[in-house]
Design an enzyme around this catalytic site. Structure first.
Site, short mmCIF file in Angstrom:
data_model
loop_
_atom_site.label_atom_id
_atom_site.label_comp_id
_atom_site.label_asym_id
_atom_site.label_seq_id
_atom_site.Cartn_x
_atom_site.Cartn_y
_atom_site.Cartn_z
N HIS A 34 26.64 44.94 23.80
CA HIS A 34 25.49 44.13 24.19
C HIS A 34 24.69 43.87 22.93
O HIS A 34 25.23 43.92 21.83
CB HIS A 34 24.68 44.85 25.25
CG HIS A 34 25.48 45.15 26.49
ND1 HIS A 34 25.96 44.16 27.30
CD2 HIS A 34 25.89 46.32 27.02
CE1 HIS A 34 26.63 44.72 28.30
NE2 HIS A 34 26.61 46.03 28.14
N THR A 35 23.38 43.68 23.11
CA THR A 35 22.53 43.40 21.96
C THR A 35 22.71 44.42 20.84
O THR A 35 22.58 45.62 21.07
CB THR A 35 21.06 43.43 22.41
OG1 THR A 35 20.94 42.66 23.58
CG2 THR A 35 20.16 42.88 21.32
N GLN A 36 23.02 43.97 19.67
CA GLN A 36 23.17 44.85 18.52
C GLN A 36 22.02 44.70 17.54
O GLN A 36 21.82 45.53 16.68
CB GLN A 36 24.49 44.56 17.81
CG GLN A 36 25.70 44.85 18.67
CD GLN A 36 25.84 46.33 18.93
OE1 GLN A 36 25.81 47.15 18.02
NE2 GLN A 36 25.97 46.70 20.20
#
Lengths: 269, 271, 275
Positions: A34-36
């Site tokens: 997901h968001t990194q």
């Protein structure tokens, strides 16, 4: 916490080395990610309690990496009647929180018309749960949130971050402000007891000073900001007075001193 | 009643040989037993009012509200089975919230009543459910159309109105509403008329000796300046749904009682 | 014998717009023993009469704590009340976990109301067969709500449900004006007197058959059972019905067999949900 929001909550590469992707063998795609990292970011939010309330401020800049991409972003938001939330970090995650989650929360709360409303500690509890829930899904909202307001008859100030960590103090700052502003704030608010001696004017002045220092030293900041002042009636949960000053400019700020610094401006040598 | 004993009225979703769905008609009967509800569309907003019959003096006055808010800009007043009304309003809130999620804008009143019509209709289709024992008056304001008023019935049918009435005293209420110059009045005038209409409707039915509470809400232009500057046509602005201030309701009720009493005396004189 | 065709399930309206299955569920409440609730400016009180099936058996629980600021008294099917109370407890916990707020009384009541309504609109389900009195304190003060299987909820200053509860309500109606400023002790005694009035002729209030609960502003929900009730009964003094000459027959005492019949009964508001 520093002014690289993409580094928040991550093992530092310079200490631990970069992430070893070979543990996934030959599966190049690796696990679901997901968001990194955040994309468009807002920098510090600073806040300070005073005798009858809280002052909170955040500038209006949204950066795209080091590019000053948007200069009219509102990062403070009034939620319900008792609360101001301030967000640093990813601006789209902030917008999701403000415009979807919190908006729906307040609309649904108002349905009841039963004399109950969500005050600062309720909003803070809710946001903390959302942040912790998202980090547990390994899909965090990349923000540090400050919740300022009025509750239990006294000023309220607390923070929740992308890891679901919660923290409370009479003076708080997120982002670069955690390094630069907190020491300044703690000069007048070293502990909870000292809050009783801080006047509204003092608190405003201190926050203005912090915003100025941050503008001088934080390369992701700008000289226009929003400041909200919550003033309540001691010992009651009556609706506090909330004053929101928009497009505030820094006072007595000047780059004049820098003209003699090598590498600045139009010097040719 | 031709329906009874035919066997065509024992299950929902069944047509009788002459093409009627009796269970839907019976649901409408439940509505006729409920306290009167009215809606008035005004130039700069909408007024909703219900006759809340007080069954016991032990009830807490002012509690047990009957008009619900949907999103920020709409209200729903219902007549009929109250638990069904709560369910119906709850669904309306879900629809409004889903619209907001998808389009990032408040749902127009017409779209909401459209969707609620579909929802009510779905409960006439299957033998596994019963229709809603509720007729709901949906009032609200949106930027495109200004103030609008809708009424959705158990069958799922829904029309737009200038003045709507349902419940036990609807006949008398309709007769009164038809005398008004709608929608060319202000919400303040609407409040006074609504109080009078409810009072007359109450006096017209079998429960007139019972006590009742007048519950009133309005949706009016969020920006009063926009409403004030305009002398003709509907005010095209967003509105907020909220209870009418207590003093205004009390004053409207007092005045309505005087008016109704005056009328009755006039009639006596003439008679 | 005339057979009512419209009372087989809760998805069939009668020609008068009534739903008999729901009305029958309301009758189930009257099969249960009485429970009384009342509120003052500072306190909410529940008082209930317990029954035991046999001499050697225990008494059926009548009051259930939900949260530290909230509890219920029940009349009717106790298992249904357990399901509802479990649901209320989880709602209550959610409110504390998510918002760090004790759940407002009206909200937990509305939550069970919405749950109950669904059971009256779908085939294959039955309405709950229990009535509840919900007493609690929140930021807006003490509250008392009545819950019915129809999904109807109403807020009261004082009310009673269950067998012979009309007599208790009559007591409350005569005295409710003094509730508002009553002390905790006075309020409990009003509750016991109302409950006492609902007793059958040869019965009396004892430490075995009375359950009592009090919740106040800043005071947790406290249940008094068994010997703990003794002090209250002492304060009450006379534990037999003061009405003398035995119970008057009332609507509440009618046997379930006397349930409403359809023909010609068009009395407005016959079904309590339509006001």
């Amino acid at each position: 916490m520093n002014h690289f929001p993409e580094a928040w909550g991550r093992p530092r590469d310079d200490v631990y080395g970069s992430y070893d992707r070979s543990v996934f063998g030959h599966d190049a795609a690796g696990p679901t990610q997901h968001t990194q990292q955040p994309i468009v970011t807002g920098t510090s939010v600073v806040a300070l309690k005073f005798k009858d309330g809280v002052v909170i401020a955040a500038d209006n800049l949204a950066s795209y990496g080091s590019l000053a991409r948007f200069n009219d972003v509102e990062r403070l938001r009034q939620v319900g009647t008792h609360t101001i939330v301030g967000a640093s970090g990813d601006v789209s995650d902030m917008q999701f929180l403000y415009e979807k989650q919190l908006e729906n929360l307040i609309i649904a709360e108002d349905y009841q018309e039963d004399g109950h409303g969500l005050r600062a500690k309720h909003i803070y509890s809710y946001l903390s749960r959302v942040m912790y829930h998202r980090r547990s899904k390994m899909d965090p909202l990349w923000n540090v949130l400050l919740v300022a307001g009025w509750d239990d008859g006294k000023p309220f100030l607390a923070s929740a971050d992308l890891l679901g960590t919660t923290f409370s103090s009479p003076a708080l700052a997120s982002g670069f402000g955690a390094h630069l502003a907190v020491p300044l704030l703690r000069r007048i608010a070293p502990d909870e007891a000292s809050v009783a001696n801080i006047t509204r004017e003092q608190a405003i002045k201190t926050i203005e000073e912090c915003m100025k220092v941050l503008f001088y030293r934080d390369a992701r900041s700008m000289n226009k900001y929003t400041m909200a002042i919550v003033t309540g009636k001691e010992g009651t949960n009556d609706e506090p007075d909330i004053e929101i000053q928009k497009d505030v400019s820094l006072k007595q700020q000047s780059w004049k001193f820098a003209e003699k610094i090598r590498g600045y401006g139009a010097q040719t040598v | 009643m031709t329906s009874i004993g035919t066997g065509y009225d024992l299950s929902n979703s069944v047509f009788s040989p002459d093409g009627r769905n009796f269970q839907v008609e019976y649901a409408a009967k439940a509505v006729e037993n409920g306290g009167t509800a009215v809606g008035i569309r005004c130039r700069d907003g909408v007024v909703l009012a219900v006759e809340k019959l007080v069954q016991s003096k032990l009830l807490v006055p002012g509690s047990n509200k009957r008009i619900g808010t949907v999103d920020r800009h709409m209200g729903i007043a219902c007549a009929g089975l109250i638990p069904d009304a709560r369910h119906f309003i709850s669904r309306a809130r879900t629809e409004a919230s889903s619209w907001r999620k998808n389009y990032h804008t408040p749902i127009p009143v017409s779209s909401l009543s459209d969707r609620m019509g579909l929802y009510a209709q779905a409960y006439t289709l299957y033998s596994s459910v019963r229709p809603f024992g509720v007729t709901s008056i949906i009032g609200g304001m949106d930027e495109e159309h200004g103030p609008t008023l809708w009424m959705v019935e158990p069958s799922g049918v829904g029309w737009g109105y200038y003045g709507a009435a349902t419940g036990r005293g609807r006949q008398a209420a309709k007769a009164e509403l038809e005398k008004l110059d709608l929608p060319n009045i202000s919400v303040e005038e609407g409040v006074k008329h609504a109080a009078r209409v409810i009072l007359i409707a109450h006096g017209d039915n079998s429960n007139k000796d019972k006590d009742f509470e007048l519950e009133m809400t309005w949706v009016r232009a969020a920006d009063p300046a926009a409403a004030a500057g305009q002398t003709e046509g509907p005010v095209k602005a967003m509105g907020k749904h909220e209870p009418v201030p207590k003093e205004l309701v009390e004053e409207a009720e007092r005045q309505a009682r005087e008016d109704v009493k005056g009328d009755e005396e006039d009639e006596k004189m003439e008679g | 014998m005339f057979r009512n065709n419209y009372d087989n399930d809760s998805v069939t309206f009668s020609p008068q717009g009534r739903i008999f299955q729901v009305e029958y569920a309301l009758e189930a409440i009257k099969q249960g023993s009485a429970a009384v609730g009342l509120v003052s400016k500072t306190h909410a009180v529940l008082v209930a009469l317990k029954r035991n099936a046999e001499e050697l058996g225990s008494y059926q629980k009548k009051i259930i704590g939900i949260d530290s600021h909230l509890g219920i008294a029940l009349a009717g099917l106790a298992p249904d009340a357990r399901v509802l109370s479990n649901f209320m407890r989880s709602q209550s916990m959610s409110s504390r976990l998510l918002y760090n707020r004790p759940i407002p009384v009206s909200r937990v009541v509305n939550a069970i109301a919405d749950k109950a309504q669904v059971n009256t609109q779908h085939y294959g389900r039955r309405p709950y067969g229990v009535g509840l009195l919900v007493a609690g304190v929140d930021e807006t003060g003490p509250h008392l709500w009545e819950f019915q299987p129809s999904g109807m909820v109403l807020e009261y200053r004082g009310t009673a449900i269950g067998a012979r509860s009309q007599s208790a309500r009559t007591y409350l109606e005569r005295n409710f004006e003094s509730f508002e400023n009553a002390s905790k002790e006075e309020l409990v005694l009003h509750g016991l007197k109302a409950l006492r009035d609902s007793l059958a002729q040869d019965k009396e209030l004892t430490t075995l058959n009375v359950s009592l609960a009090v919740v106040g502003i800043g005071k947790n929900f406290k249940l008094y059972d068994g010997d703990e009730v003794a002090e209250w009964l002492e304060k009450l003094g006379d534990t037999t019905s003061s009405r003398g000459g035995g119970a008057r027959p009332s609507a509440a005492d009618a046997p379930a067999g006397g349930a409403p019949v359809t023909t010609g009964d068009t009395e407005a508001g016959a079904m309590d949900t339509s006001e």
